[in-house]
Design an enzyme around this catalytic site. Structure first.
Site, mmCIF file in Angstrom:
data_model
loop_
_atom_site.group_PDB
_atom_site.id
_atom_site.type_symbol
_atom_site.label_atom_id
_atom_site.label_comp_id
_atom_site.label_asym_id
_atom_site.label_seq_id
_atom_site.Cartn_x
_atom_site.Cartn_y
_atom_site.Cartn_z
ATOM 1 C CG ASP A 37 -1.934 1.167 1.184
ATOM 2 O OD1 ASP A 37 -2.187 1.718 0.095
ATOM 3 O OD2 ASP A 37 -2.445 1.544 2.267
ATOM 4 N NE ARG A 69 -1.600 12.593 5.758
ATOM 5 C CZ ARG A 69 -2.058 11.407 5.414
ATOM 6 N NH1 ARG A 69 -1.482 10.305 5.860
ATOM 7 N NH2 ARG A 69 -3.089 11.295 4.607
ATOM 8 C CG ASP A 112 -2.987 7.494 7.281
ATOM 9 O OD1 ASP A 112 -3.354 8.166 6.307
ATOM 10 O OD2 ASP A 112 -3.203 6.278 7.393
ATOM 11 C CD GLU A 130 -6.078 10.943 5.677
ATOM 12 O OE1 GLU A 130 -6.320 10.697 4.485
ATOM 13 O OE2 GLU A 130 -5.687 10.076 6.486
ATOM 14 C CG HIS A 175 -1.173 10.454 -0.689
ATOM 15 N ND1 HIS A 175 -1.490 11.522 0.119
ATOM 16 C CD2 HIS A 175 -1.307 9.347 0.074
ATOM 17 C CE1 HIS A 175 -1.788 11.074 1.321
ATOM 18 N NE2 HIS A 175 -1.702 9.771 1.333
ATOM 19 C CG ASP A 176 -5.294 9.112 -0.097
ATOM 20 O OD1 ASP A 176 -4.646 8.089 -0.429
ATOM 21 O OD2 ASP A 176 -5.299 9.561 1.063
#
Length: 563
Positions: A61, A199, A201, A243, A309-310
């Protein structure tokens, strides 16, 4: 105070070591190569680099399946290389934040291997187990259409384990105090090696209660204060960028009413409405989203972004609004993902139209918050829709016209470099755009420099100025006796708009353009009339360029702003 809260008026740059610098055999890849690219980022005006996961991982992933939180993937170098990189950043005035991925681990992590080995393992309760398949297993998937379940049976453990994401990413039991203590240890380790924050997640999942008997997960917000408290004790000016794609009425739970939880959050609510505004030429839902996310502590800040990036998640929009965005930016089914989003990069979404790209970046730089740029967007990189899921927008950085875009000397890059279409590396690359004063790269550098010269955006209060044209967004910021004003035309047609700045006295009569010589003077009624070209934008200082002389040393009510 400005120096202490460095994140309030900076520019963040997101990159993946694996696709930004080659780790496949050219001799200058990984962190050593990234160190050599720092002058490029310094010249661009970046003040903070956000690194995606670089720790050891099976790579199923894109590194978010971590198998060791205390190391560097050998493909990217060593811990020593990482420390040299952070030192080089510090020399150039650039801070580093890294991904903190603690909702789940890889199933190859030693903790999970130990946990599955025996019910009496010391790590058994570090994960979430059930003796039989829970009834809720077919609900709550993060990747609908790709992911089939949130519970998977493990033959070795003879039990079912919970995974909010893919089945090779078992969720950590973050309610376990030993897991929480380990998370703090991970943060402390990387802070010691030179990072300035994280950051974080999937924050809502990290703080939610988990288990087979949990029907409605409950967010444990006190965990956020614990993380903040630990971080501030270890390094006073370190931050956590969360996030958390949540509704505006929940934002303050993440920031904390006293500003004692998350320092920053990505503003997903504004992001989704921003793309609807650009697709529909209607600024009203965007203005509503800005007002809904306006309340926040003085020390908190939003992260404003266009693409990351998503996928571009449109889940908060109405079905009708989603249809408008899909039709405009992702009309083909293979451009869409997870039944809710768009998997394309920004430039192809906007048809490669330079006017629309500049408009989008102007909006990102002038909406309330700190701009966060995805690597490659500064040159208008494209995507490869032949790659699965989100990988289409995670292709290698295009540095030059050399083979594989100057990314690698290896015959087989870690991911295919875009080499066909108008977005191929022979047409879109850093080297060529450096030489062109009118390139997207040089425009981006200029706009970043100007953004850093208007601290009112990062620090001030804002007001959306009413106009009779929904296609035009006018927003004014006030801070320490100074004001700036920004105008954007979201439509493909020219627009003429008239408005009052809302500033008393002579200041409101003069709008000094920061990007050109096209200034504006108010008429006898105190109104400004502007003719905006298609997708046009204006950056103004209210009153004049003597703002540094007018700036007060303290925050307070500005006598020139009566409303």
């Amino acid at each position: 105070m400005i120096d202490d809260l460095w994140y309030k008026n900076g520019v963040f740059y997101c990159l993946s070591v694996g696709t930004y610098m080659d780790a496949n055999g050219d001799g200058i890849g990984d962190f050593k190569g990234l160190l050599r690219r720092l002058d490029y980022l310094h010249g661009l005006g970046v003040t903070a680099i956000w690194l995606m996961p670089f720790q050891p991982s099976p790579g199923k992933d894109d590194g978010y399946d971590i198998s060791d939180y205390y190391g560097v993937d050998p493909r990217y170098g060593t811990l020593g290389d990482f420390v040299e990189f952070t030192h080089g950043c510090r020399q150039r005035g650039i801070r580093v934040i890294i991904d903190l991925v603690v909702n789940h681990t890889s199933d190859a992590h030693p903790w999970f291997r130990d946990a599955r080995s025996s019910p009496n393992s010391q790590h058994r309760d570090w994960y979430v187990w059930a003796d039989k398949r829970p009834p809720s297993a077919s609900k709550g998937m993060v990747f609908p259409g790709v992911q089939k379940s949130t519970w998977t049976h493990d033959k070795e453990a003879k039990a079912w384990f919970f995974h909010r994401f893919y089945d090779f990413q078992p969720d950590l039991n973050t309610s376990n105090p030993y897991v929480q203590a380990e998370i703090l240890k991970i943060m402390g380790f990387w802070i010691q090696l030179g990072v300035s924050g994280f950051r974080m997640d999937a924050v809502p999942f990290v703080i939610s209660t988990k288990g087979a008997k949990v029907r409605t997960p409950v967010e444990q917000y006190d965990m956020l204060r614990t993380l903040r408290e630990f971080l501030q004790w270890r390094q006073g000016n370190a931050i956590i960028l969360a996030e958390a794609n949540v509704l505006p009425e929940t934002d303050m739970e993440y920031f904390g009413k006293d500003g004692d939880r998350m320092h920053m959050m990505f503003n997903f609510h504004v992001n989704q409405n921003l793309f609807y505004a650009m697709a529909s030429a209607d600024s009203r839902p965007l203005a509503k989203a800005l007002k809904a996310t306006k309340p926040r502590p003085a020390s908190a800040q939003w992260g404003l972004f266009l693409r990351n990036h998503d996928e571009l998640d449109l889940g908060r929009l109405t079905k009708k609004q989603q249809a408008v965005v899909f039709k405009s930016f992702a009309p083909d089914k293979n451009m869409q993902l997870y039944e809710r989003g768009i998997r394309r990069r920004l430039a192809p979404m906007l048809g490669g139209d330079r006017r629309r790209l500049e408009l989008a970046y102007s909006l990102m730089c002038t909406l309330p918050g700190t701009p966060v740029i995805r690597y490659g967007d500064e040159i208008g990189m494209g995507d490869n829709l032949d790659l699965p899921e989100r990988n289409c927008a995670r292709t290698p950085m295009q540095w030059s016209t050399e083979p594989h875009g100057g990314f690698t000397e290896s015959e087989k890059p870690c991911s295919p470099v875009i080499d066909v279409s108008p977005y191929g590396y022979e047409h879109i690359n850093v080297a060529q755009q450096r030489r062109d004063p009118n390139s997207m790269l040089n425009w981006t550098e200029r706009i970043i420099r100007m953004r850093k010269e208007v601290p009112e955006i990062g620090w001030g209060d804002f007001r959306v100025i009413a106009t009779r044209d929904p296609a035009v967004l006018v927003i004014r910021y006030d801070w320490r006796n100074n004001s700036v004003l920004f105008v954007h035309n979201l439509d493909e047609k020219p627009r003429e708009v008239s408005f009052s700045v809302g500033v008393a006295g002579d200041d409101g009569k003069h709008l000094i353009n920061l990007l050109s010589e096209n200034h504006s003077e108010a008429n006898d009624r105190g109104k400004h009339s502007l003719m905006l070209e298609a997708y046009g934008y204006r950056w103004y200082r209210v009153g004049g360029l003597d703002y540094l002389l007018k700036r007060t040393d303290i925050d307070g009510v500005n006598p020139n702003h009566p409303e």
